[in-house]
Write a protein that holds these residues in place. Structure first.
Motif, short mmCIF file in Angstrom:
data_model
loop_
_atom_site.label_atom_id
_atom_site.label_comp_id
_atom_site.label_asym_id
_atom_site.label_seq_id
_atom_site.Cartn_x
_atom_site.Cartn_y
_atom_site.Cartn_z
N THR A 26 10.67 -3.55 14.99
CA THR A 26 10.42 -2.85 13.93
C THR A 26 9.25 -3.11 13.09
OG1 THR A 26 11.59 -4.26 12.45
CG2 THR A 26 12.96 -2.50 13.45
N PHE A 27 8.48 -4.19 13.75
CA PHE A 27 7.22 -4.57 12.77
C PHE A 27 6.41 -3.27 12.50
CE2 PHE A 27 2.93 -6.54 12.14
CZ PHE A 27 3.41 -7.63 11.52
N ASP A 28 6.07 -2.33 13.40
CA ASP A 28 5.09 -1.46 13.20
C ASP A 28 5.53 -0.36 12.66
OD1 ASP A 28 3.00 -2.81 14.42
OD2 ASP A 28 3.27 -2.11 16.41
N THR A 29 6.75 -0.11 12.12
CA THR A 29 7.25 0.77 11.27
C THR A 29 7.08 0.46 10.02
OG1 THR A 29 9.54 -0.08 11.05
CG2 THR A 29 8.88 1.16 13.15
N GLN A 30 6.57 -0.53 9.39
CA GLN A 30 6.63 -1.04 8.08
C GLN A 30 5.26 -1.14 7.59
OE1 GLN A 30 9.03 -4.80 9.13
NE2 GLN A 30 9.62 -4.63 7.09
N PRO A 31 5.01 -0.24 6.52
CA PRO A 31 3.72 -0.08 5.55
C PRO A 31 3.55 -1.81 5.07
CG PRO A 31 5.36 1.60 4.86
CD PRO A 31 6.12 0.78 5.82
N GLY A 32 2.62 -2.02 5.16
CA GLY A 32 2.07 -3.53 4.76
C GLY A 32 1.85 -4.50 6.22
N ASP A 39 -7.87 5.59 5.12
CA ASP A 39 -8.14 4.92 4.00
C ASP A 39 -7.94 3.39 3.99
OD1 ASP A 39 -9.10 7.39 2.76
OD2 ASP A 39 -7.46 7.77 1.44
N GLU A 40 -6.57 3.17 4.48
CA GLU A 40 -6.35 1.59 4.42
C GLU A 40 -6.88 0.97 5.49
OE1 GLU A 40 -2.60 -1.47 5.25
OE2 GLU A 40 -2.26 0.81 5.31
N ARG A 41 -7.24 1.67 6.64
CA ARG A 41 -8.11 0.98 7.70
C ARG A 41 -9.48 0.73 7.05
NH1 ARG A 41 -6.83 0.97 12.63
NH2 ARG A 41 -5.35 2.77 12.22
N ALA A 42 -10.11 1.57 6.44
CA ALA A 42 -11.63 1.61 5.75
C ALA A 42 -11.25 0.14 4.89
CB ALA A 42 -11.99 2.75 5.14
N ILE A 239 -7.10 -2.01 -0.89
CA ILE A 239 -6.07 -2.05 0.27
C ILE A 239 -4.67 -1.52 -0.32
CG2 ILE A 239 -4.63 -3.57 1.88
CD1 ILE A 239 -7.35 -5.22 2.28
N HIS A 240 -4.19 -2.20 -1.56
CA HIS A 240 -2.95 -1.97 -2.32
C HIS A 240 -2.83 -0.51 -2.54
CE1 HIS A 240 -2.74 -6.43 -3.43
NE2 HIS A 240 -2.33 -6.21 -2.16
N LYS A 241 -3.97 0.10 -2.94
CA LYS A 241 -4.19 1.52 -3.21
C LYS A 241 -3.66 2.24 -2.32
CE LYS A 241 -7.21 5.11 -5.64
NZ LYS A 241 -8.32 5.51 -6.03
N ALA A 242 -4.54 2.11 -0.98
CA ALA A 242 -4.29 2.76 0.13
C ALA A 242 -2.69 2.53 0.53
CB ALA A 242 -5.25 2.39 1.30
N GLU A 254 5.15 -3.07 -7.51
CA GLU A 254 5.54 -4.43 -7.24
C GLU A 254 4.46 -4.93 -6.32
OE1 GLU A 254 8.53 -6.49 -4.22
OE2 GLU A 254 9.16 -4.63 -4.96
N ARG A 255 4.09 -4.28 -5.33
CA ARG A 255 2.87 -4.85 -4.45
C ARG A 255 1.78 -5.23 -5.21
NH1 ARG A 255 1.74 -5.44 1.36
NH2 ARG A 255 3.93 -5.38 1.56
N ALA A 256 1.22 -4.40 -6.03
CA ALA A 256 0.06 -4.54 -6.77
C ALA A 256 0.00 -5.81 -7.91
CB ALA A 256 -0.27 -3.34 -7.53
N THR A 257 1.31 -6.15 -8.22
CA THR A 257 1.59 -7.42 -9.04
C THR A 257 1.58 -8.72 -8.50
OG1 THR A 257 3.97 -7.21 -9.16
CG2 THR A 257 2.78 -5.73 -10.74
#
Length: 267
Positions: A26-32, A39-42, A239-242, A254-257
């Motif tokens: 399931t690794f590739d199914t998870q954002p992060g 945008d995230e790739r960039a 990265i977090h914004k994307a 949560e991730r941003a903090t």
């Protein structure tokens, strides 16, 4: 079950390997983990260019490469990439992904703590979310220093997911509640089940950074291992914004903090 006090490092390392082998499905199914937008790739490309520059055919070793998310980013930038992982299910997916995308990435089964690679082989070493799992990080950092060429660079991307702030803990609680109510779509992205979560917590309680892999503590060990020009970069906002687009509202906050960072060090 065997008491924790009688477990050896070998037992712990075997458990870590088995855990990530199971997570491969399931690794590739998870954002992060996987990247779900350009945008995230960039944003990842910008982070790597900032610390490592363009690849220009330089040799890069992506440690604990998993399904090769970071390996592909390095390949995008022109590095000659070797991905190393000790979980065969991860490597199976990494090889299939590279073949489907027509990428010339070499994959090896191996241990990030004992690479078995020759001295002064690589211009760049990278890893993401590996350091918190290390049993003996000082010995491991010395190993990475050994296989880097003089002037080579190490880039670590990780975080302290133990010493969380009150705000982070509050947002995590809200996210869990939203998940139970069916309001948090990211709860469906291959999140570990209760047994896997228990295994994760058991592993975390026994690794070196069981109290949290705080960036200054990691940097101190890198210095002791012989690295110089150590830079801690906590500017992960792009990265977090994307990534936020693929998280529920509270999960994104949560991730941003969290205390997430990149550390660049030179041999």
């Amino acid at each position: 079950m065997q008491a924790v006090s009688t477990l050896s490092n070998h037992d712990l390392r075997d458990e870590i390997k088995a855990y990530w082998s199971l997570r491969a499905e399931t690794f590739d199914t998870q954002p992060g983990h996987e990247i779900f937008s350009e945008d995230e790739r960039a944003a990842w490309h910008a982070l790597f260019r900032k610390h490592l520059g363009e690849g220009e055919g330089r040799a890069a070793l992506d440690l604990a490469c998993g399904t090769a998310v970071i390996s592909h980013l390095l390949d995008d930038l022109g590095f000659k990439v070797t991905g190393l992982d000790w979980a065969e299910p991860m490597l199976e997916r990494a090889r299939a992904k590279a073949k489907a995308r027509g990428r010339q990435i070499r994959f090896l089964m191996g241990d990030a703590e004992r690479t078995m690679e020759d001295d002064a082989t690589y211009d760049v070493i990278t890893n993401r979310h590996l350091v918190w799992t290390l049993v003996d990080p000082l010995a491991c950092f010395r190993e990475w220093h050994r296989v880097l060429k003089p002037g080579g660079k190490l880039l670590i991307v990780d975080g302290d997911f133990v010493n969380t702030s009150r705000l982070t803990r509050l947002l995590k609680t809200v996210t869990r509640l939203a998940s139970r109510l069916g309001l948090a779509r990211d709860a469906l992205h291959g999140a570990p089940n209760s047994d896997m979560a228990e295994t994760h917590n058991r592993i975390l309680s026994r690794v070196h950074f069981s109290g949290g892999a705080h960036a200054p503590a990691v940097a101190d060990l890198l210095k002791e291992a012989g690295f110089t020009k150590i830079t801690i970069d906590q500017n992960m906002g792009a990265i977090h914004k994307a990534q936020r687009k693929n998280f529920s509202f509270f999960k994104g906050l949560e991730r941003a903090t969290q205390h997430r960072y990149a550390i660049c060090a030179e041999k």
